[in-house]
Design a protein around this motif. Structure first.
Motif, PDB file in Angstrom:
ATOM      1  N   ARG A  77       0.836  -1.195   0.000  1.00 30.54           N
ATOM      2  CA  ARG A  77       0.000   0.000   0.000  1.00 30.54           C
ATOM      3  C   ARG A  77       0.874   1.249   0.000  1.00 30.54           C
ATOM      4  NH1 ARG A  77      -4.334   0.044   4.645  1.00 30.54           N
ATOM      5  NH2 ARG A  77      -4.790  -1.928   3.569  1.00 30.54           N
ATOM      6  N   ALA A  78       0.505   2.222  -0.808  1.00 31.14           N
ATOM      7  CA  ALA A  78       1.214   3.500  -0.792  1.00 31.14           C
ATOM      8  C   ALA A  78       0.909   4.225   0.513  1.00 31.14           C
ATOM      9  CB  ALA A  78       0.793   4.351  -1.985  1.00 31.14           C
ATOM     10  N   GLY A  79       1.813   5.078   0.917  1.00 32.84           N
ATOM     11  CA  GLY A  79       1.632   5.779   2.184  1.00 32.84           C
ATOM     12  C   GLY A  79       2.356   5.038   3.284  1.00 32.84           C
ATOM     13  N   GLY A  80       1.718   4.870   4.418  1.00 34.93           N
ATOM     14  CA  GLY A  80       2.357   4.196   5.534  1.00 34.93           C
ATOM     15  C   GLY A  80       3.153   5.168   6.388  1.00 34.93           C
ATOM     16  N   LEU A  81       4.006   4.611   7.220  1.00 26.86           N
ATOM     17  CA  LEU A  81       4.813   5.389   8.154  1.00 26.86           C
ATOM     18  C   LEU A  81       6.213   5.557   7.585  1.00 26.86           C
ATOM     19  CD1 LEU A  81       5.527   6.680  10.884  1.00 26.86           C
ATOM     20  CD2 LEU A  81       5.753   4.362  11.830  1.00 26.86           C
ATOM     21  N   ALA A  82       6.600   6.784   7.294  1.00 30.91           N
ATOM     22  CA  ALA A  82       7.928   7.076   6.756  1.00 30.91           C
ATOM     23  C   ALA A  82       8.860   7.464   7.895  1.00 30.91           C
ATOM     24  CB  ALA A  82       7.847   8.202   5.729  1.00 30.91           C
ATOM     25  N   LEU A  83       9.940   6.706   8.066  1.00 29.95           N
ATOM     26  CA  LEU A  83      10.928   6.974   9.108  1.00 29.95           C
ATOM     27  C   LEU A  83      12.092   7.746   8.507  1.00 29.95           C
ATOM     28  CD1 LEU A  83      11.101   3.437  10.792  1.00 29.95           C
ATOM     29  CD2 LEU A  83       9.575   5.344  11.364  1.00 29.95           C
ATOM     30  N   ARG A  84      12.318   8.946   9.017  1.00 36.82           N
ATOM     31  CA  ARG A  84      13.414   9.776   8.527  1.00 36.82           C
ATOM     32  C   ARG A  84      14.576   9.834   9.510  1.00 36.82           C
ATOM     33  NH1 ARG A  84       8.508  11.797   7.322  1.00 36.82           N
ATOM     34  NH2 ARG A  84       8.074  12.472   5.185  1.00 36.82           N
ATOM     35  N   GLU A  85      14.344   9.341  10.731  1.00 35.44           N
ATOM     36  CA  GLU A  85      15.383   9.339  11.750  1.00 35.44           C
ATOM     37  C   GLU A  85      15.154   8.174  12.693  1.00 35.44           C
ATOM     38  OE1 GLU A  85      14.562  13.264  13.161  1.00 35.44           O
ATOM     39  OE2 GLU A  85      13.375  12.526  14.840  1.00 35.44           O
ATOM     40  N   LEU A  86      16.234   7.741  13.352  1.00 34.86           N
ATOM     41  CA  LEU A  86      16.184   6.627  14.292  1.00 34.86           C
ATOM     42  C   LEU A  86      16.883   7.032  15.584  1.00 34.86           C
ATOM     43  CD1 LEU A  86      17.337   3.815  11.833  1.00 34.86           C
ATOM     44  CD2 LEU A  86      14.980   4.222  12.573  1.00 34.86           C
ATOM     45  N   ALA A  87      16.452   6.425  16.681  1.00 35.21           N
ATOM     46  CA  ALA A  87      17.155   6.646  17.942  1.00 35.21           C
ATOM     47  C   ALA A  87      18.477   5.887  17.950  1.00 35.21           C
ATOM     48  CB  ALA A  87      16.283   6.210  19.115  1.00 35.21           C
ATOM     49  N   ALA A  88      18.498   4.695  17.333  1.00 38.26           N
ATOM     50  CA  ALA A  88      19.717   3.889  17.282  1.00 38.26           C
ATOM     51  C   ALA A  88      19.537   2.783  16.257  1.00 38.26           C
ATOM     52  CB  ALA A  88      20.035   3.288  18.652  1.00 38.26           C
ATOM     53  N   ALA A  89      20.653   2.233  15.796  1.00 48.41           N
ATOM     54  CA  ALA A  89      20.638   1.100  14.867  1.00 48.41           C
ATOM     55  C   ALA A  89      21.903   0.288  15.089  1.00 48.41           C
ATOM     56  CB  ALA A  89      20.562   1.588  13.423  1.00 48.41           C
ATOM     57  N   ASP A  90      21.752  -1.043  15.190  1.00 48.08           N
ATOM     58  CA  ASP A  90      22.922  -1.893  15.368  1.00 48.08           C
ATOM     59  C   ASP A  90      22.639  -3.281  14.821  1.00 48.08           C
ATOM     60  OD1 ASP A  90      21.167  -2.868  17.263  1.00 48.08           O
ATOM     61  OD2 ASP A  90      22.502  -2.636  18.968  1.00 48.08           O
ATOM     62  N   LEU A  91      23.644  -4.153  14.892  1.00 53.28           N
ATOM     63  CA  LEU A  91      23.516  -5.537  14.450  1.00 53.28           C
ATOM     64  C   LEU A  91      23.385  -6.445  15.661  1.00 53.28           C
ATOM     65  CD1 LEU A  91      26.256  -5.766  11.671  1.00 53.28           C
ATOM     66  CD2 LEU A  91      23.780  -5.676  11.324  1.00 53.28           C
TER      67      LEU A  91
END
Length: 222
Positions: A129-143
């Motif tokens: 579906r078009a739209g949805g929640l667009a994330l432009r920033e994150l608090a953190a990201a790791d493996l």
């Protein structure tokens, strides 16, 4: 020419608002290419038509996979069809040369990279579906290492997106939710219920830690 899923999401998604926030939240990780969280949705039969065309065209170089996913809200199981190909561009070229198979304006095709137990890769087409929640920033990201002993990316959302993510997953319980960057589906799990921790995990097709790190760097635009 159809707009990309990302362009549609950024055009249709509402601006994030944090109730009671008196100042701008600190951005830990700003995404060069936003992530879009959106339901997998073939309610208008776009992917079904692609599957039918592929079955009728043995020269397409594509295949069709079928399976079942639990019905929304605990309802009856729903049949799913996926067009798959050896490379992403093979799927894209097929749609480009068959414009009658293009999805409706409020939907888009996304492509998921898969790896089998022998390390061979393939690509699966989803209709989302078009739209949805667009994330432009994150608090953190790791493996991290998943329960299957394979690497995966763990994302921690900023508070305002965490609230919207919880609402989105509650609304679409029992359906697949695609995590998309550009037109690549990074994962599309079936939602068992609302996700309220503000964290999101993305399993990787990567076979090594170095490949996993490269996937994380690519996601973050490094």
């Amino acid at each position: 020419m159809h707009r990309s899923l990302l362009a549609l999401a950024l055009a249709l998604a509402p601006a994030a608002v944090t109730p009671g926030c008196t100042g701008a939240a600190k951005t830990e990780v700003e995404l060069v290419r936003p992530l879009v969280l959106t339901p997998v949705d073939d309610s208008k039969g776009a992917l079904k038509r692609v599957a039918e065309a592929v079955r009728a065209d043995p020269q397409s170089g594509l295949e069709v996979e079928s399976g079942e996913v639990a019905g929304e809200g605990g309802g009856p199981a729903v049949q799913e069809n996926f067009a798959t190909g050896p490379e992403k561009h093979v799927l894209e070229d097929y749609i480009r040369t068959h414009p009658e198979l293009a999805p409706p304006a409020d939907q888009a095709f996304g492509y998921e990279r898969l790896r089998d137990g022998e390390g061979r890769t393939s690509w699966r087409m989803h209709c989302v579906r078009a739209g949805g929640l667009a994330l432009r920033e994150l608090a953190a990201a790791d493996l991290i290492e998943g329960p299957d002993n394979r690497p995966r990316i763990r994302l921690r959302l900023v508070p305002e997106d965490s609230q919207r993510f919880a609402a989105l997953t509650a609304e679409h319980r029992g359906r697949r939710l695609a995590v998309v960057q550009d037109d690549e589906v990074l994962t599309a799990p079936t939602l068992q219920g609302p996700l309220t921790t503000g964290e999101l995990e993305i399993p990787l097709a990567a076979a090594t830690r170095a490949e996993a790190q490269a996937a994380l760097d690519h996601l973050l635009g490094r």
